[in-house]
Design a protein around this motif. Structure first.
Motif, PDB file in Angstrom:
ATOM      1  N   MET A  11       0.823  -1.184   0.000  1.00 19.10           N
ATOM      2  CA  MET A  11       0.000   0.000   0.000  1.00 19.10           C
ATOM      3  C   MET A  11       0.870   1.252   0.000  1.00 19.10           C
ATOM      4  O   MET A  11       0.498   2.255  -0.598  1.00 19.10           O
ATOM      5  CB  MET A  11      -0.941  -0.014   1.195  1.00 19.10           C
ATOM      6  N   MET A  12       1.999   1.168   0.672  1.00 16.94           N
ATOM      7  CA  MET A  12       2.881   2.330   0.735  1.00 16.94           C
ATOM      8  C   MET A  12       3.446   2.655  -0.653  1.00 16.94           C
ATOM      9  O   MET A  12       3.483   3.815  -1.054  1.00 16.94           O
ATOM     10  CB  MET A  12       4.010   2.077   1.720  1.00 16.94           C
ATOM     11  N   ALA A  13       3.866   1.631  -1.384  1.00 14.50           N
ATOM     12  CA  ALA A  13       4.420   1.852  -2.722  1.00 14.50           C
ATOM     13  C   ALA A  13       3.358   2.419  -3.661  1.00 14.50           C
ATOM     14  O   ALA A  13       3.649   3.311  -4.468  1.00 14.50           O
ATOM     15  CB  ALA A  13       4.972   0.546  -3.279  1.00 14.50           C
ATOM     16  N   ILE A  69       2.857   6.128  -2.737  1.00 16.96           N
ATOM     17  CA  ILE A  69       3.970   6.950  -3.198  1.00 16.96           C
ATOM     18  C   ILE A  69       3.897   7.152  -4.707  1.00 16.96           C
ATOM     19  O   ILE A  69       4.160   8.247  -5.220  1.00 16.96           O
ATOM     20  CB  ILE A  69       5.319   6.327  -2.778  1.00 16.96           C
ATOM     21  N   THR A  70       3.513   6.110  -5.432  1.00 16.74           N
ATOM     22  CA  THR A  70       3.384   6.222  -6.888  1.00 16.74           C
ATOM     23  C   THR A  70       2.314   7.234  -7.259  1.00 16.74           C
ATOM     24  O   THR A  70       2.509   8.057  -8.156  1.00 16.74           O
ATOM     25  CB  THR A  70       3.066   4.844  -7.498  1.00 16.74           C
ATOM     26  N   TRP A  71       1.166   7.211  -6.581  1.00 16.91           N
ATOM     27  CA  TRP A  71       0.097   8.173  -6.895  1.00 16.91           C
ATOM     28  C   TRP A  71       0.480   9.588  -6.471  1.00 16.91           C
ATOM     29  O   TRP A  71       0.121  10.562  -7.139  1.00 16.91           O
ATOM     30  CB  TRP A  71      -1.220   7.757  -6.258  1.00 16.91           C
ATOM     31  N   ILE A  72       1.220   9.729  -5.378  1.00 15.91           N
ATOM     32  CA  ILE A  72       1.705  11.058  -4.981  1.00 15.91           C
ATOM     33  C   ILE A  72       2.656  11.587  -6.053  1.00 15.91           C
ATOM     34  O   ILE A  72       2.588  12.757  -6.440  1.00 15.91           O
ATOM     35  CB  ILE A  72       2.385  11.002  -3.596  1.00 15.91           C
ATOM     36  N   TYR A  73       3.507  10.729  -6.552  1.00 13.51           N
ATOM     37  CA  TYR A  73       4.407  11.112  -7.637  1.00 13.51           C
ATOM     38  C   TYR A  73       3.601  11.540  -8.864  1.00 13.51           C
ATOM     39  O   TYR A  73       3.924  12.537  -9.511  1.00 13.51           O
ATOM     40  CB  TYR A  73       5.324   9.934  -7.977  1.00 13.51           C
ATOM     41  N   ALA A  74       2.544  10.816  -9.182  1.00 20.15           N
ATOM     42  CA  ALA A  74       1.712  11.142 -10.342  1.00 20.15           C
ATOM     43  C   ALA A  74       1.038  12.497 -10.173  1.00 20.15           C
ATOM     44  O   ALA A  74       0.912  13.259 -11.138  1.00 20.15           O
ATOM     45  CB  ALA A  74       0.665  10.054 -10.565  1.00 20.15           C
ATOM     46  N   CYS A  75       0.620  12.814  -8.976  1.00 18.37           N
ATOM     47  CA  CYS A  75      -0.043  14.099  -8.723  1.00 18.37           C
ATOM     48  C   CYS A  75       0.914  15.269  -8.904  1.00 18.37           C
ATOM     49  O   CYS A  75       0.481  16.384  -9.204  1.00 18.37           O
ATOM     50  CB  CYS A  75      -0.621  14.131  -7.311  1.00 18.37           C
TER      51      CYS A  75
END
Length: 72
Positions: free
Chosen positions: A1-3, A6-12
């Motif tokens: 869930m953490m990965a 982090i991936t969606w935060i990067y996408a934002c």
């Protein structure tokens, strides 16, 4: 869930919307796999070690170790 988080935060934080690898008619939003592909390309870049240096000797933090054991 953490990965995934982090991936969606990067996408934002991306300036441009990633291009779709598997485009679908009528859909203009991107998918998780599109962002994951961008992260993978960045990880294979020669300058990646400047952002994420190789791991050195690990520091044993008993509080973090205990929390991770509880989560597992």
């Amino acid at each position: 869930m953490m990965a995934t988080s982090i991936t969606w935060i990067y996408a934002c934080r991306l300036a441009n919307t990633p291009s779709r690898r598997h485009a679908v008619n009528g859909r203009d939003h991107f998918a998780f796999s599109d962002v994951r592909r961008i992260v993978t390309k960045a990880a294979f870049d020669d300058n990646f070690t400047l952002l994420c240096p190789p791991a050195g000797k690990s520091v044993d933090n008993s509080v973090v170790t205990a929390l991770l054991q509880l989560a597992a």
